[in-house]
Design a protein around this motif. Structure first.
Motif, short mmCIF file in Angstrom:
data_model
loop_
_atom_site.label_atom_id
_atom_site.label_comp_id
_atom_site.label_asym_id
_atom_site.label_seq_id
_atom_site.Cartn_x
_atom_site.Cartn_y
_atom_site.Cartn_z
N PRO A 97 16.89 22.05 6.18
CA PRO A 97 15.68 22.87 5.56
C PRO A 97 16.25 24.32 4.90
O PRO A 97 17.23 24.77 5.20
CB PRO A 97 14.41 23.26 6.66
N PRO A 98 15.45 24.89 4.17
CA PRO A 98 13.98 24.48 3.57
C PRO A 98 14.07 23.16 2.53
O PRO A 98 14.88 23.20 1.58
CB PRO A 98 13.62 25.86 2.69
N PHE A 99 12.80 22.66 2.52
CA PHE A 99 12.49 21.65 1.63
C PHE A 99 11.33 21.00 1.71
O PHE A 99 10.71 21.32 2.78
CB PHE A 99 13.63 20.50 1.84
N VAL A 100 10.62 20.38 0.51
CA VAL A 100 9.34 19.82 0.47
C VAL A 100 9.68 18.28 1.06
O VAL A 100 10.53 17.68 0.15
CB VAL A 100 8.72 19.93 -0.72
N ALA A 101 9.17 17.68 2.00
CA ALA A 101 9.36 16.24 2.37
C ALA A 101 8.46 15.38 1.64
O ALA A 101 7.00 15.68 1.99
CB ALA A 101 9.76 16.12 3.79
N GLU A 102 8.56 14.36 1.17
CA GLU A 102 7.48 13.45 0.40
C GLU A 102 7.48 12.13 1.02
O GLU A 102 8.60 11.37 0.99
CB GLU A 102 7.45 13.72 -0.99
N GLY A 103 6.34 11.55 1.60
CA GLY A 103 6.35 10.16 1.82
C GLY A 103 5.21 9.67 2.04
O GLY A 103 3.85 9.95 1.86
N ARG A 104 5.06 8.85 3.42
CA ARG A 104 3.80 8.42 4.18
C ARG A 104 3.69 8.99 5.44
O ARG A 104 2.59 9.25 5.87
CB ARG A 104 3.94 6.89 4.49
N ASP A 105 4.73 9.24 6.18
CA ASP A 105 4.56 9.86 7.52
C ASP A 105 5.36 11.11 7.79
O ASP A 105 5.93 11.26 8.99
CB ASP A 105 5.15 8.67 8.45
N MET A 106 5.68 11.87 6.73
CA MET A 106 6.47 13.20 7.08
C MET A 106 5.90 14.11 7.83
O MET A 106 6.26 14.50 8.81
CB MET A 106 6.92 13.69 5.58
N GLY A 107 4.34 14.22 7.71
CA GLY A 107 3.78 15.30 8.50
C GLY A 107 3.38 14.66 9.89
O GLY A 107 3.07 15.31 10.89
#
Ligand code: C5P
Length: 210
Positions: free
Chosen positions: A121-131
Motif C-alpha cells: 500500500p497505498p493503493f485503490v483496489a478495485e473488483g468484487r470482493d476487495m472490501g
C-alpha cells in the motif's frame, strides 16, 4: 492506506478507481485483470475453466506481472524468450464469457488474492470482493451499482456491440458473480446510473472525508 472500490460488471469501477487513485496520487489495482489474464491463458492453452489443479499448474508456469498504474492497469506475460502484453486480449467477449467460471473456483480466488495481498500500500483496489474478502481492513470501502441498461449503454460505447445482447450478457455475468460480489457491511453504496464519471469520482472523494 487502502481504499476499495467494488461493484457489478461494467459499473465503471476501473475508470472511477483510476480517477480516485489519480486524485490521491497513488496507484490503483485491478483484481479483475488477474482473473481475466488467467482466463485468457487457459482459453489459449485449451485448459478447462473448471479444472482448478490444471489451471494452477498452468499459472504456476506463467510469469504474469500486473502493473498497477493510476492511469490504467496493464498485465504482461514475462516469458524470457517471448514477453507479451496481455491487457487488450484479456478484454474480449470470449474472456468475458469464461471468466466467471474460473473466478468461482476457491483455489483460483486464493491464487489471485495472494498476489493482491503481496502488493505494498497505498493503493485503490478495485473488483468484487476487495472490501469483503481481500482487504477487510481497508480504510474506506465503496460499492458501485447501476442499472443493467445504463451499464450496457456504457459498454457499447467502449466496445462495439448490440445493447440488448450486451445487457443480457451483463445480467448473466451478474448472476454468475453473485457469490463473490456483494458490498461489505461498512461499504458506502453509490448508484452511478444518473451520474457521469466526474460525479462518481466526486462522490467517492466526498465519502473519503466521512
Ligand atoms: O472487473 P472485471 O469485469 O474486469 O472482472 C472480470 C471478472 O473477474 C468478473 O466478471 C468476475 O468473474 C471476476 N472477478 C472476481 N472478483 C474480483 C474481480 C473480478 O470474481 N475481485
Amino acid at each position: 492506506m487502502i481504499v476499495t472500490i467494488d461493484g457489478v460488471a461494467a459499473s465503471g469501477k476501473s475508470s472511477v478507481a483510476s480517477g480516485v487513485a489519480s486524485a490521491l496520487s497513488i496507484p490503483y489495482v485491478s483484481s479483475g485483470l488477474l482473473y481475466r489474464a488467467a482466463t485468457l491463458l487457459a482459453l489459449e492453452a485449451g485448459t478447462s475453466l473448471s479444472d482448478a489443479p490444471a489451471l494452477l499448474s498452468l499459472l504456476g508456469a506463467a510469469p504474469l506481472r500486473l502493473e498497477p498504474l493510476a492511469g490504467g492497469n496493464r498485465i504482461y506475460l514475462d516469458t524470457p524468450d517471448c514477453p507479451r502484453e496481455l491487457t487488450a486480449d484479456a478484454h474480449t467477449s470470449a474472456v468475458d464469457a469464461g471468466v466467471s467460471a474460473l473466478a468461482q473456483l476457491p483455489q483460483l480466488r486464493e491464487w489471485v488474492n495472494a498476489r493482491l495481498r503481496a502488493l505494498t500500500p497505498p493503493f485503490v483496489a478495485e473488483g468484487r470482493d476487495m472490501g469483503t474478502a481481500v482487504f477487510p481492513q481497508a480504510r474506506a470501502k465503496f460499492f458501485l451499482v447501476a442499472s443493467p441498461r445504463v451499464r450496457a449503454l456504457r459498454r457499447v460505447k467502449e466496445r462495439v456491440g448490440d445493447v440488448e445482447a450486451v445487457e443480457q450478457a451483463l445480467i448473466a455475468r451478474d448472476e454468475q458473480d453473485q457469490l463473490q460480489s456483494h458490498p461489505a457491511a461498512d461499504a458506502q453504496i453509490i448508484d452511478t446510473s444518473d451520474l457521469d464519471l466526474a460525479g462518481v469520482i466526486a462522490a467517492v472523494m466526498a465519502g473519503l472525508q466521512e
